[in-house]
Design a protein around this motif. Sequence first.
Motif, PDB file in Angstrom:
ATOM      1  N   GLN A  41     -32.584 -30.468  -6.520  1.00 33.99           N
ATOM      2  CA  GLN A  41     -32.197 -29.017  -5.530  1.00 33.99           C
ATOM      3  C   GLN A  41     -32.836 -28.184  -6.581  1.00 33.99           C
ATOM      4  N   ASN A  42     -33.529 -28.715  -8.041  1.00 29.18           N
ATOM      5  CA  ASN A  42     -33.240 -27.365  -8.667  1.00 29.18           C
ATOM      6  C   ASN A  42     -35.360 -27.551  -8.817  1.00 29.18           C
ATOM      7  N   THR A  43     -35.699 -28.436  -7.857  1.00 25.30           N
ATOM      8  CA  THR A  43     -37.290 -27.489  -7.771  1.00 25.30           C
ATOM      9  C   THR A  43     -37.894 -27.016  -6.458  1.00 25.30           C
ATOM     10  N   PHE A  44     -38.574 -26.885  -6.092  1.00 27.71           N
ATOM     11  CA  PHE A  44     -38.492 -25.927  -5.171  1.00 27.71           C
ATOM     12  C   PHE A  44     -38.802 -26.182  -4.161  1.00 27.71           C
ATOM     13  N   ALA A  45     -39.698 -28.122  -3.970  1.00 30.04           N
ATOM     14  CA  ALA A  45     -39.482 -28.271  -2.516  1.00 30.04           C
ATOM     15  C   ALA A  45     -37.880 -28.647  -2.441  1.00 30.04           C
ATOM     16  N   GLY A  46     -37.439 -29.041  -2.934  1.00 27.55           N
ATOM     17  CA  GLY A  46     -35.854 -30.179  -3.294  1.00 27.55           C
ATOM     18  C   GLY A  46     -35.127 -29.073  -2.607  1.00 27.55           C
ATOM     19  N   GLY A  47     -35.127 -27.629  -3.245  1.00 33.48           N
ATOM     20  CA  GLY A  47     -34.648 -27.059  -3.024  1.00 33.48           C
ATOM     21  C   GLY A  47     -35.042 -26.139  -1.359  1.00 33.48           C
ATOM     22  N   LEU A  48     -35.870 -26.110  -1.466  1.00 32.18           N
ATOM     23  CA  LEU A  48     -35.695 -25.032   0.475  1.00 32.18           C
ATOM     24  C   LEU A  48     -36.044 -27.100   1.429  1.00 32.18           C
ATOM     25  N   LEU A  49     -36.250 -27.975   0.540  1.00 36.96           N
ATOM     26  CA  LEU A  49     -35.134 -28.114   2.195  1.00 36.96           C
ATOM     27  C   LEU A  49     -33.934 -28.751   1.882  1.00 36.96           C
ATOM     28  N   PHE A  50     -33.033 -29.085   0.703  1.00 37.97           N
ATOM     29  CA  PHE A  50     -32.174 -28.518   0.737  1.00 37.97           C
ATOM     30  C   PHE A  50     -31.038 -27.378   1.313  1.00 37.97           C
ATOM     31  N   SER A  51     -31.658 -26.371   1.569  1.00 41.48           N
ATOM     32  CA  SER A  51     -31.394 -25.212   1.567  1.00 41.48           C
ATOM     33  C   SER A  51     -31.381 -25.124   3.790  1.00 41.48           C
TER      34      SER A  51
END
Length: 422
Positions: free
Chosen positions: A28-38
């Motif tokens: 979630q600290n990465t852009f793609a991971g954070g976007l998917l998590f949100s």
Amino acid sequence: MSKENIRKGANTALAVSGAGILAAFPFQNTFAGGLLFSACSAAVIGGLADSFAVSALFGEPLRIRWPSWMGTRIIAKNRDRLIKELVHMVEHELLTVDNIRLKLGELSFSSMARAYLEQGGEEELSRIAQKLVTEFVARADIKKLSADLEELLFNHADAISLSDLLADIAHWSIKHNYDSELIAFLAKQLQKAAQSTTFRAILEKLIHSAIKSYEGDKFRRRLLDYAAGLNSEFITDKIQQWLIQYLDKASKPVQYEHQLLRQQIQSLELRLRHDHDFRKKVEEGKLTAVKAIHQNKQLATLLEKLIISLQGQLTDSFITGETSVLYSKSRQWLAAWRSNESKQADFDQMIKQYVLRIIEQKHAIIGRTVEDGLNKFSEQQLIDLVKEKAGKDLQFIRLNGIVVGALIGCVIYLSTFWIGVK
């Protein structure tokens, strides 16, 4: 797409969103991971919230007894209020006298009558007219009848009570069971008309227009109709089925509905004999009619010639055959009516006035009928009815909650991600 497929789709989307949270959490600290998590987090929240709301309509979500302020078991808790509001809506807002008058003006009873005549009704009406007229003429003393009619119409109209005469005719019809035969005939013919696609289309159009006129742009009314599964097709089915069943019973002498109609004829006889206001209206109508035909001085002579002509042909073949004068004349009259727009318009106006008069007198029956019908549903049956009619759309609400939640999660993340960028 069926309700079950939509429900499975919503459950699958919810499960995938939950799995997405777990998969994206470490990144979630990465852009793609954070976007998917949100996106997955918001989708799960939206889906669970809408699932809770949908379940709260019918019972306790997760089978937990929630506090009363949570608003669960909405249909069960508000059953009586829902029924009262539906009854009030139908009687005072949907099927008011003014609305019915407005929609009735769009109907054409003469068109329905023409369709009935074209489907064999012309022959049936000719046969019933043949039977009634030949029975009357066969028993009549021609000269006395003609003389009495002439004297009644031109000399003693104000002295002879038409109310008593009509009451005697009604009594004679009841005594010889002609009232029962006439009721059975009319009920069967009306049942055929009620089963026709033309009648259903007209009825559905009337109900659809009334619902749309009632709902307008008011969301609460649309939501109430939506939750109760009230739509033109459903209401048309119920009304058409009830009408067909009622007319079927009315056509059978052993049924209560048939006997009730006979009682109405008996009640008419009593009103003609004992209701002074009603008798006064009948007598005033009689005098108006006498004045209208007073110019025809040859009425008695014409009646005598006509009756003699008919009586001279009263044989078994005349009474039962299709080559009789009476039979052919009645067919000719019906054919002429079918081609005369002016007479059809008069017929249409007469029927509408009669229907409106009955509706104005018996309008409260609409509300009682709706209330009686809804009260037959138990709490569970009412819930099952709403599930059946609105279940598919409610599952779409769950699915929409997941999709919209995911989109909002993406928007929020994209709007706030740049704040943490160094």
